[in-house]
Scaffold this active site. Structure first.
Site, PDB file in Angstrom:
ATOM      1  N   GLU A 161       0.602  -1.324  -0.053  1.00 44.61           N
ATOM      2  CA  GLU A 161       0.075   0.124  -0.069  1.00 44.61           C
ATOM      3  C   GLU A 161       0.784   1.315   0.166  1.00 44.61           C
ATOM      4  OE1 GLU A 161      -2.867  -0.342   3.240  1.00 44.61           O
ATOM      5  OE2 GLU A 161      -3.699  -2.399   2.651  1.00 44.61           O
ATOM      6  N   GLU A 187      -5.835  -8.381   0.045  1.00 40.54           N
ATOM      7  CA  GLU A 187      -6.840  -7.850   1.172  1.00 40.54           C
ATOM      8  C   GLU A 187      -7.934  -7.120   0.469  1.00 40.54           C
ATOM      9  OE1 GLU A 187      -5.337  -5.013   4.168  1.00 40.54           O
ATOM     10  OE2 GLU A 187      -3.065  -6.002   3.912  1.00 40.54           O
TER      11      GLU A 187
END
Length: 386
Positions: A214, A325
């Site tokens: 991320e 995710e």
């Protein structure tokens, strides 16, 4: 008394037989070409690669060449034996791209609050979903050793670990100058990196490693634009970590480059992708926050993942993709319908080979069983997926 030996010519005195391989590592199921020299001439022998074995006959000059699919996983020995003459070399069998070894095209993974060591949580998810996860999500920061015991626990369950390696101290916020990207790239953590590489390499089993995930957001200290990091620093740090671990012989590690789904104001992915040869798998994290936050709204799966998938394909064409995710809030729409749509959408994407569900009640109740409708939809959609 002289003895005439017909059809068997030993190599010259002092010569040593050798073999070379077409590569030092390859994914499970891939062939490797074994080339040998210095063996007895015109003689039958055997080449062994892990649990695989093929017969071979040397040429009139004592050479051999054969292709073989190494059996086993992790580090294996490839050897050639002709008469009493033998030579060997090491080879690493890497994990196949997620999904290629599953009866279903998309592998199912999960992350739970207790992580890989919480077997009861993984058992609970398996019971809810009607299928045991074959990928288990794990998180470690830069103060922890390589979690070999946890990796082995996951392997004993017949699964593989998606190991998230975060260059910070947990809970320390985004401003942690000790972990700035330029310090990582400059080698300040090399001793620690080598410890991880040596431990993972000695363990020798397949593991997926996602370093600094991320990175296109602004909520971690390894993002550009925070913690003193500038443009280009992430790629330099990622490549350095990759190269140091590879230098230790950790060829059983498959590297996962994993941005968040792009959003307005996120750092463009073009400047964050480390380049060909540095990512065996590319991935996206993306959540449907619904109306659980003041700033969020309901997003269907195509709206959530469409742009990010297109960018991954442009940056890394042909590379397997994993949704590393994901989950949905119950607020703002039907989570059950969203789950059904998610599996349908991803099943239509042939290069998406894995999905990891975030089964934790955190900012929202992301769990599979946040409602009866949710868990029923999940089990049905999982069973019906590609």
């Amino acid at each position: 008394m002289a003895v005439l030996m017909v059809g068997l010519t030993p190599p010259p005195a002092g010569a040593a037989a050798t073999i070379t391989l077409s590569g030092s590592a390859g994914t499970a199921g891939a062939e490797v070409t074994v080339t040998g020299a210095g063996f007895p001439k015109r003689t039958k022998g055997t080449v062994v690669a892990g649990t695989s074995r093929v017969a071979v006959t040397t040429t009139s000059t004592g050479t051999l060449q054969v292709s073989i699919v190494p059996g086993g996983s992790g580090t294996v020995t490839i050897s050639a034996a002709v008469g009493s003459t033998a030579a060997s070399a090491g080879y690493t069998v890497l994990a196949a791209a997620p999904g290629t070894d599953s009866a279903k095209g998309i592998r199912f993974g999960v992350g739970t609050g207790g992580g890989p060591a919480a077997g009861s949580e993984l058992d609970e998810v398996a019971a809810l979903a009607g299928e045991a996860p074959s990928i288990v999500l794990s998180y470690k920061d830069f103060n922890q050793p390589a979690p070999i015991a946890e990796l082995e626990t996951v392997r004993a369950r017949g699964a593989e670990t998606l190991l998230t390696w975060e260059p910070w101290t947990w809970g320390g916020g985004t401003e942690q100058p000790a972990y700035s990207l330029d310090r990582i790239a400059a080698g300040d953590f090399d001793a620690y990196l080598r410890e991880w590489g040596s431990a993972l390499g000695q363990w020798g089993q397949p593991v997926y490693l996602r370093f600094g995930h991320e990175m296109n957001g602004d909520w971690y200290p390894w993002s550009e634009g925070v913690n003193g990091n500038g443009a280009g620093d992430y790629v330099a740090a990622y490549r350095h970590v990759h190269d140091v671990l590879r230098s230790t012989g950790a060829m059983n590690v498959s590297w996962v480059w994993n941005p968040n789904v792009p959003y307005w104001g996120s750092t463009p992915l073009d400047g964050l992708y480390p380049g060909q040869g540095y990512a065996d798998v590319v991935a996206l994290d993306g959540y449907n926050w619904g109306t659980s936050q003041s700033w969020s709204s309901w997003q269907d799966p195509a709206a959530l993942f469409g742009d990010g998938l297109a960018q991954l394909r442009r940056l890394a064409p042909g590379t397997p993709i994993v949704i590393a995710e994901t989950s949905s809030s119950e607020l703002g729409g039907s989570k059950a319908r969203w789950i059904t749509d998610l599996f349908g959408y991803l099943s239509a994407q042939p290069d998406v080979v894995g999905l990891v569900w975030f089964h934790i009640a955190k900012e929202a109740d992301w769990r599979v069983d946040s409602s009866t409708a949710s868990v029923e939809a999940f089990a049905t959609a999982l069973d019906a997926r590609r």
